[in-house]
Design a protein around this motif. Sequence first.
Motif, PDB file in Angstrom:
ATOM      1  N   GLU A  50       0.834  -1.208   0.000  1.00 41.97           N
ATOM      2  CA  GLU A  50       0.000   0.000   0.000  1.00 41.97           C
ATOM      3  C   GLU A  50       0.868   1.258   0.000  1.00 41.97           C
ATOM      4  OE1 GLU A  50      -3.350   0.142  -0.193  1.00 41.97           O
ATOM      5  OE2 GLU A  50      -3.518  -2.037  -0.235  1.00 41.97           O
ATOM      6  N   VAL A  51       1.871   1.291   0.861  1.00 39.38           N
ATOM      7  CA  VAL A  51       2.766   2.450   0.939  1.00 39.38           C
ATOM      8  C   VAL A  51       3.575   2.556  -0.351  1.00 39.38           C
ATOM      9  CG1 VAL A  51       4.715   3.476   2.180  1.00 39.38           C
ATOM     10  CG2 VAL A  51       2.860   2.390   3.457  1.00 39.38           C
ATOM     11  N   GLU A  52       4.008   1.428  -0.860  1.00 46.31           N
ATOM     12  CA  GLU A  52       4.788   1.413  -2.104  1.00 46.31           C
ATOM     13  C   GLU A  52       3.979   1.970  -3.270  1.00 46.31           C
ATOM     14  OE1 GLU A  52       8.211  -1.638  -3.286  1.00 46.31           O
ATOM     15  OE2 GLU A  52       6.224  -2.550  -3.198  1.00 46.31           O
ATOM     16  N   THR A  53       2.724   1.579  -3.366  1.00 43.70           N
ATOM     17  CA  THR A  53       1.850   2.084  -4.428  1.00 43.70           C
ATOM     18  C   THR A  53       1.635   3.586  -4.281  1.00 43.70           C
ATOM     19  OG1 THR A  53       0.740  -0.038  -4.671  1.00 43.70           O
ATOM     20  CG2 THR A  53      -0.459   1.887  -5.443  1.00 43.70           C
ATOM     21  N   VAL A  63      10.713  14.121  -1.703  1.00 42.87           N
ATOM     22  CA  VAL A  63      11.298  13.680  -0.430  1.00 42.87           C
ATOM     23  C   VAL A  63      10.397  12.677   0.310  1.00 42.87           C
ATOM     24  CG1 VAL A  63      12.101  14.443   1.844  1.00 42.87           C
ATOM     25  CG2 VAL A  63      12.769  15.703  -0.204  1.00 42.87           C
ATOM     26  N   PRO A  64       9.069  12.928   0.441  1.00 38.50           N
ATOM     27  CA  PRO A  64       8.231  11.919   1.111  1.00 38.50           C
ATOM     28  C   PRO A  64       8.279  10.554   0.421  1.00 38.50           C
ATOM     29  CG  PRO A  64       7.065  13.996   1.005  1.00 38.50           C
ATOM     30  CD  PRO A  64       8.318  14.155   0.169  1.00 38.50           C
ATOM     31  N   ARG A  65       8.431  10.535  -0.889  1.00 37.13           N
ATOM     32  CA  ARG A  65       8.548   9.273  -1.621  1.00 37.13           C
ATOM     33  C   ARG A  65       9.817   8.549  -1.208  1.00 37.13           C
ATOM     34  NH1 ARG A  65      10.898   7.227  -6.664  1.00 37.13           N
ATOM     35  NH2 ARG A  65       9.415   5.787  -7.597  1.00 37.13           N
ATOM     36  N   ALA A  66      10.938   9.276  -1.188  1.00 36.02           N
ATOM     37  CA  ALA A  66      12.218   8.673  -0.811  1.00 36.02           C
ATOM     38  C   ALA A  66      12.176   8.142   0.621  1.00 36.02           C
ATOM     39  CB  ALA A  66      13.340   9.694  -0.977  1.00 36.02           C
ATOM     40  N   CYS A  67      11.576   8.903   1.514  1.00 34.59           N
ATOM     41  CA  CYS A  67      11.470   8.473   2.918  1.00 34.59           C
ATOM     42  C   CYS A  67      10.617   7.218   3.046  1.00 34.59           C
ATOM     43  CB  CYS A  67      10.894   9.593   3.774  1.00 34.59           C
ATOM     44  SG  CYS A  67      12.006  10.990   3.969  1.00 34.59           S
ATOM     45  N   ALA A  68       9.496   7.185   2.349  1.00 32.60           N
ATOM     46  CA  ALA A  68       8.608   6.017   2.404  1.00 32.60           C
ATOM     47  C   ALA A  68       9.302   4.783   1.838  1.00 32.60           C
ATOM     48  CB  ALA A  68       7.309   6.308   1.652  1.00 32.60           C
ATOM     49  N   LEU A  69      10.017   4.947   0.730  1.00 31.23           N
ATOM     50  CA  LEU A  69      10.709   3.802   0.128  1.00 31.23           C
ATOM     51  C   LEU A  69      11.853   3.314   1.025  1.00 31.23           C
ATOM     52  CD1 LEU A  69      10.725   4.832  -3.640  1.00 31.23           C
ATOM     53  CD2 LEU A  69       9.201   3.216  -2.476  1.00 31.23           C
ATOM     54  N   ALA A  70      12.524   4.229   1.710  1.00 33.89           N
ATOM     55  CA  ALA A  70      13.568   3.815   2.660  1.00 33.89           C
ATOM     56  C   ALA A  70      12.952   3.025   3.813  1.00 33.89           C
ATOM     57  CB  ALA A  70      14.317   5.043   3.182  1.00 33.89           C
ATOM     58  N   CYS A  71      11.799   3.476   4.287  1.00 38.26           N
ATOM     59  CA  CYS A  71      11.091   2.779   5.361  1.00 38.26           C
ATOM     60  C   CYS A  71      10.698   1.371   4.914  1.00 38.26           C
ATOM     61  CB  CYS A  71       9.864   3.594   5.762  1.00 38.26           C
ATOM     62  SG  CYS A  71       8.871   2.828   7.049  1.00 38.26           S
ATOM     63  N   HIS A 107       3.765   6.790   7.311  1.00 42.38           N
ATOM     64  CA  HIS A 107       3.881   7.020   5.870  1.00 42.38           C
ATOM     65  C   HIS A 107       2.550   6.791   5.172  1.00 42.38           C
ATOM     66  CE1 HIS A 107       8.112   7.891   5.673  1.00 42.38           C
ATOM     67  NE2 HIS A 107       8.385   6.803   6.394  1.00 42.38           N
ATOM     68  N   CYS A 108       1.850   5.772   5.600  1.00 37.35           N
ATOM     69  CA  CYS A 108       0.547   5.455   5.010  1.00 37.35           C
ATOM     70  C   CYS A 108      -0.415   6.631   5.227  1.00 37.35           C
ATOM     71  CB  CYS A 108       0.002   4.177   5.635  1.00 37.35           C
ATOM     72  SG  CYS A 108      -1.023   3.229   4.543  1.00 37.35           S
ATOM     73  N   GLN A 109      -0.421   7.171   6.410  1.00 39.97           N
ATOM     74  CA  GLN A 109      -1.293   8.313   6.701  1.00 39.97           C
ATOM     75  C   GLN A 109      -0.870   9.523   5.866  1.00 39.97           C
ATOM     76  OE1 GLN A 109      -1.408   9.530  10.801  1.00 39.97           O
ATOM     77  NE2 GLN A 109      -3.157  10.854  10.455  1.00 39.97           N
ATOM     78  N   ALA A 110       0.421   9.804   5.829  1.00 40.85           N
ATOM     79  CA  ALA A 110       0.915  10.974   5.090  1.00 40.85           C
ATOM     80  C   ALA A 110       0.637  10.867   3.599  1.00 40.85           C
ATOM     81  CB  ALA A 110       2.408  11.137   5.340  1.00 40.85           C
ATOM     82  N   LEU A 111       0.686   9.646   3.071  1.00 41.40           N
ATOM     83  CA  LEU A 111       0.491   9.441   1.638  1.00 41.40           C
ATOM     84  C   LEU A 111      -0.962   9.151   1.274  1.00 41.40           C
ATOM     85  CD1 LEU A 111       3.670   7.282   0.925  1.00 41.40           C
ATOM     86  CD2 LEU A 111       3.339   9.716   0.433  1.00 41.40           C
TER      87      LEU A 111
END
Length: 115
Positions: A50-53, A63-71, A107-111
Motif C-alpha cells: 500500500e505504501v509502495e503504491t 522527499v516523502p517518496r524517498a522516505c517512504a521507500l527507505a522505510c 507514511h501510510c497516513q501521510a500518503l
Amino acid sequence: MPHATAPVDLKTMRETASLLLAPDADRPAPEELEKLFLMLSGMIHVAVPEVETAAGRLSKDDVPRACALACIGEARMRLRLPSGETFEQQMSLTTKLARSVRALADHCQALGCAS
C-alpha cells in the motif's frame, strides 16, 4: 478499487506497536511476544504494498517518496532477520518490527493510502 488483502488499519497498527514501544509498556510473556511478532509481521506484509503504491504516485525526486521507500526497505530487511534463539533476541527483533509498523503507519497516513 478493491484490496487484494485486508485494508491497512492505522489505528490497530499503532495500538499493536505501542504494546512494545510505549514508555510504560509491560514486558510481554514469551507466548505473547510470539503472537506480537506474527501480528507485526503480518501488518508489515499488508502495509508495504500500500505504501509502495502510494509512494509510486509521487515524482522520483519527492522527499516523502524517498522516505517512504527507505522505510519499506528497512521493514523488508527486518522481516529477513533471524528471530533468534533467546527471548532477548526475539524481543529485540519484535521491537524493531514494531518500529517499522509505526513508521509504515505514519507514511501510510501521510500518503493517504489508508483510512
